[in-house]
Design a protein around this motif. Structure first.
Motif, mmCIF file in Angstrom:
data_model
loop_
_atom_site.group_PDB
_atom_site.id
_atom_site.type_symbol
_atom_site.label_atom_id
_atom_site.label_comp_id
_atom_site.label_asym_id
_atom_site.label_seq_id
_atom_site.Cartn_x
_atom_site.Cartn_y
_atom_site.Cartn_z
ATOM 1 N N GLU A 32 0.835 -1.201 0.000
ATOM 2 C CA GLU A 32 0.000 0.000 0.000
ATOM 3 C C GLU A 32 0.869 1.250 0.000
ATOM 4 O O GLU A 32 0.660 2.183 -0.754
ATOM 5 N N GLN A 33 1.892 1.253 0.879
ATOM 6 C CA GLN A 33 2.851 2.347 0.879
ATOM 7 C C GLN A 33 4.230 1.800 1.212
ATOM 8 O O GLN A 33 4.409 1.102 2.218
ATOM 9 N N VAL A 34 5.211 2.098 0.351
ATOM 10 C CA VAL A 34 6.586 1.636 0.567
ATOM 11 C C VAL A 34 7.428 2.852 0.912
ATOM 12 O O VAL A 34 7.341 3.881 0.250
ATOM 13 N N LEU A 35 8.267 2.749 1.935
ATOM 14 C CA LEU A 35 9.137 3.875 2.296
ATOM 15 C C LEU A 35 10.532 3.653 1.715
ATOM 16 O O LEU A 35 10.822 4.068 0.615
ATOM 17 N N SER A 36 11.421 2.949 2.444
ATOM 18 C CA SER A 36 12.776 2.728 1.919
ATOM 19 C C SER A 36 12.728 1.823 0.691
ATOM 20 O O SER A 36 11.939 0.878 0.650
ATOM 21 N N PRO A 37 13.566 2.083 -0.328
ATOM 22 C CA PRO A 37 13.599 1.182 -1.491
ATOM 23 C C PRO A 37 14.445 -0.064 -1.257
ATOM 24 O O PRO A 37 14.504 -0.933 -2.115
ATOM 25 N N MET A 38 15.114 -0.158 -0.115
ATOM 26 C CA MET A 38 16.005 -1.292 0.137
ATOM 27 C C MET A 38 15.365 -2.279 1.102
ATOM 28 O O MET A 38 14.841 -1.893 2.143
ATOM 29 N N VAL A 39 15.442 -3.578 0.780
ATOM 30 C CA VAL A 39 14.918 -4.615 1.664
ATOM 31 C C VAL A 39 15.883 -4.766 2.841
ATOM 32 O O VAL A 39 17.068 -5.025 2.632
ATOM 33 N N PRO A 40 15.393 -4.583 4.074
ATOM 34 C CA PRO A 40 16.303 -4.784 5.207
ATOM 35 C C PRO A 40 16.743 -6.253 5.287
ATOM 36 O O PRO A 40 15.959 -7.155 4.973
ATOM 37 N N ALA A 41 17.996 -6.469 5.693
ATOM 38 C CA ALA A 41 18.512 -7.838 5.805
ATOM 39 C C ALA A 41 17.601 -8.657 6.705
ATOM 40 O O ALA A 41 17.120 -8.169 7.729
#
Lengths: 543, 170
Positions: B58-67
């Motif tokens: 619905e809403q994505v903030l950081s573009p990086m997947v956290p480990a």
């Protein structure tokens, strides 16, 4: 891509689309990861774009465009701004008529760079207003805003983006293209464009007055986002860190700054007064937190260990928790290597076998430093191979000096190798020197861009071609040789050994198209030949 | 708010990691989600390790997947499994070339699309958006072979290949 519908775009593509919508008349730059795609996309969208030999020339050309009253965009990676720094520091003194926006694409974490410099220092040093987008939508919006600011205050504006903004794709809703962009026309305005001391002294005062006005504008209506949350924690952030911080601490109050120079200090002061703990989360050097502290705002910065590398949600969580315990070390991936069939392999094989001391440069061939070759001894910045090689030659004992070779690529040679050749001819070491241009007919490292030595423009159409051997002879290099590495009747090792034995200045060009570029080069050549015969060629390049 | 879906795609330069992540991101985009896709490239084009993150919801903030938070880890090359395993959350799904029987692919270059077919069985993106996204990222002459590859991977996954994967039983 010109309809105002939502699109999934990289930050680079968003800047390009905005440049098109802003009415940019000419985009200039030098390819460098992560900025390269901006001009390529701008060209693909129908904009007029060109690669310059280096970033200094690109900025100078853009300055001319802006003096003529037209909008212009200059793109480069962070280290490129070092090359362009000379015109930059005076460009801000001049009154630009058309909007001039300089993109600095910084690379925290060094995904493909030789340092992780933070170009926000240039904002302060050169006094250039700076905008920092957090995603592709802001990359689009801030490019348009940068042109508005540039024209309103007649000042160049910097768009500082980072790898994760350049190369992340996020959703963009574009606006309608600007329709009332001024037509270029020359008007003589000597005191605002000729920076002799008599005109530069008042120009510096005008620059500071402009910045004061821009700071006031930033306070009143600048691109600032305030999310009011729990007053226990207030986070101030810029760029990509803003989204990491909002994800890591959704309950906190967040102030995200769009224009990070000059700063909206009163807005920040008011935010600081409303929270118990004030933390600044920004990548790279502690530029922002230092400036807040200097203004008397008691802000907490990140611990020193987080100055290195990129931030992400996990690291921001650690910063929030004040965690300075050692971080988990990610497993090592497979390092890149010289392609199979790449002509550079033979060169490094020969240099290794001859025991050469190799002064290297920036490009694909820098991979010659890795096993199995391990055949590069220095690498500093674009063009440094020649100067550093000469310095080694000047002072090393003769036996070692005679083994020093400078190795540079074709695009890099045009970028900043020419002055190195002038130095070699002017101040030749007693043992002479050998410079090798590894000419693979493209700017391979950044993704096969053209340069003045390829005889093709950014869009791969033909133009004048610069002759490296002709230049070297004209400059006075004593021995100039070309080896086609596919010619098996010539031993590259023997040629190098022979030139090293001479106490003279030598340029050896090894020539073979990059294995990745060769099919495309054949296609461009064929298209050029057909068009010369009067045929038209509309086919796209085969992948 | 619905939880954001995290997918990491990894492999070696030249395998189509970035193309696969473009296709996945576009499929999610076409399905109406907020999407962010992150990649690092540059030197990675010279045969080194490459990975790309895709997040949608619905809403994505950081573009990086956290480990440790990837729901799906798609690896195109067996040697890259171990170095990317720390990205996967407990109970997350690993998809790699061992899902397909040897020689099943007509064109080896369509491996990325075949494995996307497998990924499509564990994500809530309707089938038509997958095909549209794949076509949008490939030249027309490649549509047919990739159509078949996608179907092959999807079928293998539906027949239980993902569940049977030894590393997914942990």
């Amino acid at each position: 891509m010109t309809t105002p519908e939502r699109q999934l775009l990289s930050g680079d593509d968003a800047v390009a689309l905005a440049a098109l919508h802003a009415g940019v008349r000419l985009g200039t730059g030098y390819p460098g990861t992560p900025s390269t795609e901006i001009l390529e996309t701008f060209d693909r969208l129908g904009g007029r774009a060109q690669w310059s030999p280096n970033e200094k020339v690109a900025l100078e050309v853009a300055l001319g465009v802006a003096f003529a009253g037209a909008r212009t965009l200059v793109t480069m990676k962070h280290v490129g701004l070092n090359v362009a720094a000379d015109p930059l520091f005076t460009a801000t003194y001049t009154d630009v008529e058309g909007g001039l926006v300089i993109v600095s694409a910084d690379d925290p974490g060094m995904a493909s760079s030789q340092n992780e410099q933070d170009n926000r220092h240039y904002s302060r040093a050169a006094a250039i207003p700076t905008l920092e987008p957090i995603d592709s939508q802001q990359a689009y919006d801030f490019t348009l805003l940068a042109f508005e600011i540039s024209e309103r205050w007649k000042i160049p504006v910097m768009l500082r983006i980072t790898t994760r903004v350049c190369h992340s794709k996020t959703i963009v809703v574009p606006r309608a293209p600007v329709s009332d962009v001024a037509e270029p026309s020359f008007e003589r305005k000597i005191p605002t464009r000729v920076m002799i001391p008599a005109y530069a002294k008042p120009a510096h005062h005008r620059l500071r007055a402009k910045l004061a006005e821009i700071a006031a504008w930033n306070e009143a209506e600048g691109p600032i986002r305030l999310d009011v949350g729990d007053s226990k924690l207030g986070v101030i952030s810029t760029g990509i860190c803003a989204v990491h911080a909002r994800e890591a601490a959704p309950e906190a109050s967040h102030l995200t700054l769009g224009m990070t120079y000059p700063l909206p200090l009163e807005r920040i002061r008011a935010f600081a007064a409303g929270v118990e703990r004030l933390l600044v989360v920004d990548e790279g050097d502690p530029v922002l937190v230092d400036e807040l502290r200097a203004a008397g705002i008691a802000a907490e910065g990140k611990p020193e260990m987080y100055r290195f590398g990129e931030l992400d949600v996990a690291r921001v969580r650690r910063i929030l928790a004040g965690d300075t315990s050692p971080e988990p070390v990610p497993p090592k991936g497979k390092p890149p290597e010289l392609c199979q069939g790449c002509a550079h392999r033979e060169v490094f094989q020969a240099l290794g076998e001859l025991g050469c001391i190799v002064s290297g440069d920036i490009g694909c061939y820098t991979l010659g430093v890795l096993p199995p070759f391990s055949a590069m001894d220095t690498c500093v910045c674009m063009g440094a191979s020649i100067g550093v090689g000469l310095g080694l030659r000047h002072v090393l004992p003769e036996e070692q000096a005679r083994r020093v070779v400078s190795v540079i690529g074709d695009s890099t040679f045009v970028h900043s190798g020419l002055t190195g050749i002038a130095e070699m001819v002017y101040n030749p070491p007693a043992t002479g020197h050998l410079v090798m241009i590894l000419d693979n007919g493209t700017t391979a490292m950044t993704g096969l861009q053209e340069h003045p030595g390829t005889g093709r423009l950014l869009d791969h159409s033909t133009t004048n071609k610069m002759s490296f051997e002709g230049i070297a002879r004209a400059m006075g290099v004593q021995n100039v040789q070309v080896v086609e590495t596919t010619d098996k009747s010539v031993s590259l090792k023997d040629v190098i050994a022979e030139l090293l034995a001479k106490p003279e200045t030598s340029l050896l060009i090894t020539r073979q198209p990059c294995v990745l570029a060769a099919p495309k080069i054949r296609f461009y050549d064929k298209a050029a030949a057909e068009s010369a015969r009067g045929h038209t060629c509309s086919a796209d390049v085969a992948d | 708010m619905e939880k954001v879906k995290n997918i990491v795609i990894a492999g070696l330069g030249g395998q189509g990691v970035l193309t696969a992540s473009d296709m996945l991101a576009e499929a999610a985009f076409r399905a109406g989600f907020d999407v962010k896709k992150s990649e690092l490239h540059g030197m990675s084009q010279r045969g080194g390790s490459v990975s790309s993150d895709v997040r949608y919801g619905e809403q994505v903030l950081s573009p990086m997947v956290p480990a440790g938070e990837a729901d799906v880890l798609l690896v195109l090359e067996a040697t890259q499994i171990e170095i990317n395993r720390p990205m996967l959350r407990a109970g997350g799904v690993l998809i790699d070339p061992s899902l397909l029987s040897e020689g099943a692919l007509k064109n080896k270059k369509s491996l990325n699309v075949a494995l996307l077919g497998a990924v499509s069985t564990v994500l809530d993106i309707p089938q038509e958006h997958w095909m549209a996204a794949i076509y949008a990222n490939l030249a027309e002459k490649l549509h047919k072979v990739n159509d078949q590859a996608f179907a092959l991977g999807r079928e293998a996954a539906l027949k239980g290949a993902i569940a049977k994967h030894p590393l997914n039983r942990v």
